[in-house]
Motif scaffolding. Structure first.
Motif, PDB file in Angstrom:
ATOM      1  N   GLY A  46      46.381  35.150  39.126  1.00 18.83           N
ATOM      2  CA  GLY A  46      45.346  35.390  40.130  1.00 18.83           C
ATOM      3  C   GLY A  46      45.670  34.751  41.473  1.00 18.83           C
TER       4      GLY A  46
ATOM      5  N   GLY B 235      50.278  33.763  45.966  1.00 19.42           N
ATOM      6  CA  GLY B 235      51.729  33.871  46.163  1.00 19.42           C
ATOM      7  C   GLY B 235      52.167  33.651  47.597  1.00 19.42           C
ATOM      8  N   THR B 236      51.543  32.686  48.261  1.00 19.38           N
ATOM      9  CA  THR B 236      51.829  32.515  49.702  1.00 19.38           C
ATOM     10  C   THR B 236      53.251  32.023  49.973  1.00 19.38           C
ATOM     11  N   ARG B 237      53.872  31.373  48.970  1.00 19.98           N
ATOM     12  CA  ARG B 237      55.234  30.861  49.213  1.00 19.98           C
ATOM     13  C   ARG B 237      56.243  31.987  49.363  1.00 19.98           C
TER      14      ARG B 237
ATOM     15  N   GLN C  93      39.954  37.336  37.884  1.00 17.68           N
ATOM     16  CA  GLN C  93      39.471  36.072  38.449  1.00 17.68           C
ATOM     17  C   GLN C  93      38.976  36.426  39.855  1.00 17.68           C
TER      18      GLN C  93
ATOM     19  N   GLY D  14      41.745  28.090  41.290  1.00 21.63           N
ATOM     20  CA  GLY D  14      42.715  27.162  40.719  1.00 21.63           C
ATOM     21  C   GLY D  14      43.188  27.601  39.341  1.00 21.63           C
TER      22      GLY D  14
END
Ligand code: UTP
Length: 291
Positions: free
Chosen positions: A13, A16-18, A105, A110
């Motif tokens: 959920g 995936g900002t990296r 989600q 978290g």
């Protein structure tokens, strides 16, 4: 007699900002490692470990995952018409490989919250958790190794690896001591999420594979947001530790963080080098580079 581990939860959920900008539209779980989306490696690991039911925790923009583990009518009809038997088999196999369920989600609160979303589907039995961006190359499937320890010791088990130096601050870290009988087993007495290097209680870093008892659900229900203002799975497991035994296990194998750009590059090179059909060609290509 311990209950059999039959179900696995894949929290997917997160945002995936990296891996932006690739993950702006494409879920990071669907990024390809050689020729398969990274999530498929985890699903195959489960199936090779006797797990029967896969529960994906998804969020907005993740529908490509559902499509991947389903039949693609147009594609399959096209491949059939053109007599592409092997490709048709490859496409259909993904749709039939596992029994899958999805839970949405609604907000990325978290990892602990994501696992809690699986409570109703898991019910009152032990279960596995796999973080799909941790891809593990192992002589025996990593989650299967953890299930073996769970069956022997009758307590929750977390996969760990040894990290020396300041890099430990990126992980959940165990406190405790190595087991006298099996040095791969770590008898856990505490854990802390992303500690400062000087505060890390050991070099045992938690990676994305767990076998947990269902009691963790009750505890996650009352877990308050912790590090990063997120409901942390580590905090739920810490509460579990006050009631039950929890073990670390230094798994055999190598883990790649494929949710990180550099980790994905490493995994791509090493997985490609292991693929029979082009390993030699790829090795020659790498050797030819002016490095
Ligand atoms: P990460 O922190 O690695 O994932 O969470 P992320 O938030 O997607 O990625 P970055 O850091 O922004 O690049 C570990 C796992 O927990 C899941 C993620 O999908 C990933 O598999 N997760 C995290 C959830 O399912 N829900 C959340 O609310 C948070």
């Amino acid at each position: 007699m311990t209950q059999r581990v039959r179900k696995a939860v894949f929290p997917a959920g997160g945002l995936g900002t990296r891996f932006l900008p690739a993950t702006k539209v494409v879920p990071k779980e669907m990024l390809p490692l050689v020729d398969k989306p990274i999530i498929q490696y985890g699903v195959e690991e489960c199936l090779a470990s006797g797990i029967e039911h896969i529960i994906f925790i998804t969020g907005r923009g993740k529908s490509a995952m559902e499509d991947h583990f389903d039949f693609s009518f147009e594609l399959d009809a096209n491949l059939e018409r053109r007599g592409k038997k092997e490709l048709l088999e490859l496409s259909r196999r993904v749709a039939t490989m596992a029994r899958v369920s999805y839970v949405r989600q609604k907000e990325p609160l978290g990892l602990g919250h994501a696992v809690l979303c699986a409570k109703d589907l898991v019910g009152d039995e032990p279960f596995a958790v796999l973080l799909p961006d941790d891809v593990v190359d192992a002589p025996r499937p990593c989650i299967g190794q953890l299930i073996d320890v769970f069956n022997q010791r009758n307590g929750s088990v977390l996969a760990t690896m040894t990290i020396e130096g300041p890099a430990i601050s990126a992980y959940g870290v165990l406190a405790g001591s190595a087991d006298a009988q099996n040095p791969r087993i770590y008898n856990c007495t505490g854990m802390v999420e992303k500690p400062k290097f000087e505060d890390a209680p050991s070099t045992q870093a938690i990676v994305g594979r767990y076998v947990l008892t269902p009691r963790v659900f009750e505890l996650l229900e009352t877990t308050k947001p912790g590090a990063g203002n997120e409901i942390q799975l580590t905090d739920g497991i810490l509460a579990l530790l006050a009631q039950e035994k929890v073990f670390g296990y230094t798994f055999e194998g190598k883990r790649y963080d494929a949710g990180d750009k550099f980790g994905m590059l490493q995994a791509t090179v090493e997985f490609a080098l292991k693929r029979e059909e082009f390993s030699e060609k790829f090795r020659d290509y790498l050797k030819s580079l002016p490095l």
